[in-house]
Design an enzyme around this catalytic site. Structure first.
Site, mmCIF file in Angstrom:
data_model
loop_
_atom_site.group_PDB
_atom_site.id
_atom_site.type_symbol
_atom_site.label_atom_id
_atom_site.label_comp_id
_atom_site.label_asym_id
_atom_site.label_seq_id
_atom_site.Cartn_x
_atom_site.Cartn_y
_atom_site.Cartn_z
ATOM 1 N N GLY A 34 0.823 -1.212 0.000
ATOM 2 C CA GLY A 34 0.000 0.000 0.000
ATOM 3 C C GLY A 34 0.856 1.260 0.000
ATOM 4 N N PHE A 35 0.171 2.383 0.081
ATOM 5 C CA PHE A 35 0.843 3.689 0.074
ATOM 6 C C PHE A 35 1.850 3.774 1.236
ATOM 7 C CE2 PHE A 35 -0.139 8.232 1.669
ATOM 8 C CZ PHE A 35 1.003 8.763 1.103
ATOM 9 N N ASP A 55 0.288 -8.872 1.442
ATOM 10 C CA ASP A 55 -0.711 -7.963 0.876
ATOM 11 C C ASP A 55 -1.574 -8.770 -0.089
ATOM 12 O OD1 ASP A 55 -0.457 -4.515 0.446
ATOM 13 O OD2 ASP A 55 -1.960 -5.685 -0.625
ATOM 14 N N GLY A 60 -3.603 -2.359 -2.404
ATOM 15 C CA GLY A 60 -2.148 -2.206 -2.562
ATOM 16 C C GLY A 60 -1.782 -2.422 -4.021
ATOM 17 N N SER A 112 -5.396 -2.115 5.320
ATOM 18 C CA SER A 112 -6.798 -1.680 5.315
ATOM 19 C C SER A 112 -6.968 -0.586 4.277
ATOM 20 C CB SER A 112 -7.227 -1.106 6.673
ATOM 21 O OG SER A 112 -8.537 -0.552 6.566
ATOM 22 N N TYR A 184 -15.140 1.939 8.815
ATOM 23 C CA TYR A 184 -13.724 2.252 9.038
ATOM 24 C C TYR A 184 -13.489 2.688 10.483
ATOM 25 C CZ TYR A 184 -9.047 4.153 8.175
ATOM 26 O OH TYR A 184 -7.698 4.397 8.203
ATOM 27 N N LYS A 188 -11.550 0.368 13.179
ATOM 28 C CA LYS A 188 -10.231 0.803 13.664
ATOM 29 C C LYS A 188 -10.244 0.890 15.195
ATOM 30 C CE LYS A 188 -7.232 1.467 10.304
ATOM 31 N NZ LYS A 188 -5.972 0.688 10.281
#
Ligand code: UDP
Length: 353
Positions: A34-35, A55, A60, A112, A184, A188
């Protein structure tokens, strides 16, 4: 030219100054393509760590890690962490890597999706990544006696009242449990509760940072999942209307990825961060409208700003209290918005247009 190598060495050298080194450590990184995950993997490799990246490549990107694949210190496993995975042993009917017998020093759980644009179509997988995924990551940390690092979020605070902004880690949040963002926000929060449960019952060494809006090269861009920074950059570069939601006076603290990754790795490493949520984000507040005007100026775009309805439960004020991060992590962001945006825009021009 945007110089990615230089950015990675900058993070590594900032860490090194405080003797924070992951040299020879074995790291399991979920969401490593991912980022943020891919920046974390690269920084760790540059410090001499060994990284196993997990991943499922749902959000991603393979291109974030493809250049690492021939590095002998990097391994990639395509897997969704919301399903259990075992290392160094065989478990019947489960996904196992019995030949990976290395000690695992850190389990870093970043997997996520995080963009509000994706909440509608991916609500269930988001819930799973942050609940079942966190539980599975904790299970590995428990079994291998590793440090568990969890990427939590400022969304734990929901939409705080002005009296709670800047928001300290002691604030419990004002979150709609059944709104469009709850998949989300609440998952979380549940992830944090999982950490505390494993700490309470098994004394797992848990670390967790609450991440604020982060932007920079590799942030995903696309109309169907874009967050505000990549959206505005794309719109400006293509001379399309800049879509400001609401009146644009809602605020965010935009953190450049180099600063964020440095903060997260400090949080994972520093023993005093154990068991405590820590805000890791920019303190300088900017409105969404100011962001739109700034990106328009830097890109020298002809785009017009247009206003669209504010999404339901969109937080109006967001700003971290950084007292704890400064004290425990010896960290605060160093990159101002103009500098970070210029690098990001340069990267967009070179790779996305
Ligand atoms: N936003 C906007 N235009 C867009 C995308 C987002 O005005 O095209 C606003 C959004 O309503 C929010 C802020 O920008 O107030 C940040 O949105 P983002 O999706 O990046 O993340 P959030 O902080 O809401 O999780």
């Amino acid at each position: 030219m945007y110089d990615h190598e230089k950015e990675i060495s900058e993070i590594a050298s900032r860490l090194q100054k405080d003797n924070i080194s992951f040299k020879d450590k074995n790291i399991l990184m979920t969401g490593g393509a991912g980022f943020l995950g891919s920046w974390m993997c690269e920084t760790l490799l540059s410090q001499g760590a060994n990284v196993i990246c997990i991943d499922n490549l749902s959000s991603g990107q393979w291109t974030n890690i493809s250049h690492l694949i021939n590095n002998p210190h990097f391994r990639f496993i395509r897997h969704d962490i919301s399903t259990p995975i075992y290392f160094g042993k065989v478990v019947p009917n489960a996904i196992c890597y019995p030949n990976i017998t290395d000690r695992i020093d850190f389990v870093m759980h970043l997997a996520s999706r995080a963009s509000p644009f994706e909440f509608k179509n991916h609500a269930i997988s988001i819930m799973k990544s942050n609940t079942l995924g966190t539980m599975n990551a904790l299970g590995i940390a428990l079994e291998h006696n590793s440090v568990l690092f969890y990427s939590s979020t400022s969304e734990c605070y929901g939409n705080p009242p002005p009296s709670q902004v800047p928001t300290s880690e002691d604030y419990w949040g004002h979150v709609n449990p059944i709104g469009p963002r709850s998949c989300y926000d609440e998952s979380k929060r549940a992830g944090e509760a999982f950490l505390k449960a494993y700490e309470l019952q098994h004394n797992v060494n848990v670390h967790f940072a609450r991440i604020f809006n982060t932007y920079g090269p590799r942030i995903r861009a696309g109309k169907e999942f874009g967050r505000v920074v990549p959206n505005f950059i794309n719109q400006c570069l293509n001379d399309e209307p800049i879509t400001v939601f609401g009146d644009g006076n809602q605020t965010r603290c935009f953190t450049y990825v180099v600063d964020e990754v440095e903060g997260l790795l400090r949080d994972a490493f520093i023993p005093e961060a154990r068991g405590l949520p820590i805000n890791v984000g920019q303190v300088k507040v900017d409105s969404v409208l100011y962001l739109a005007e700034t990106i328009k100026r830097i890109t020298n775009s002809n785009s017009k700003i247009i206003f669209k309805p504010l999404p339901i439960d969109d937080p109006i004020l967001r700003q971290p209290d950084l007292t704890r991060a400064k004290k425990i992590l010896n960290w605060e962001p160093r990159t101002d918005l103009d500098t970070g945006l210029k690098k990001t825009i340069q990267w967009f021009k070179e790779t996305q247009v």
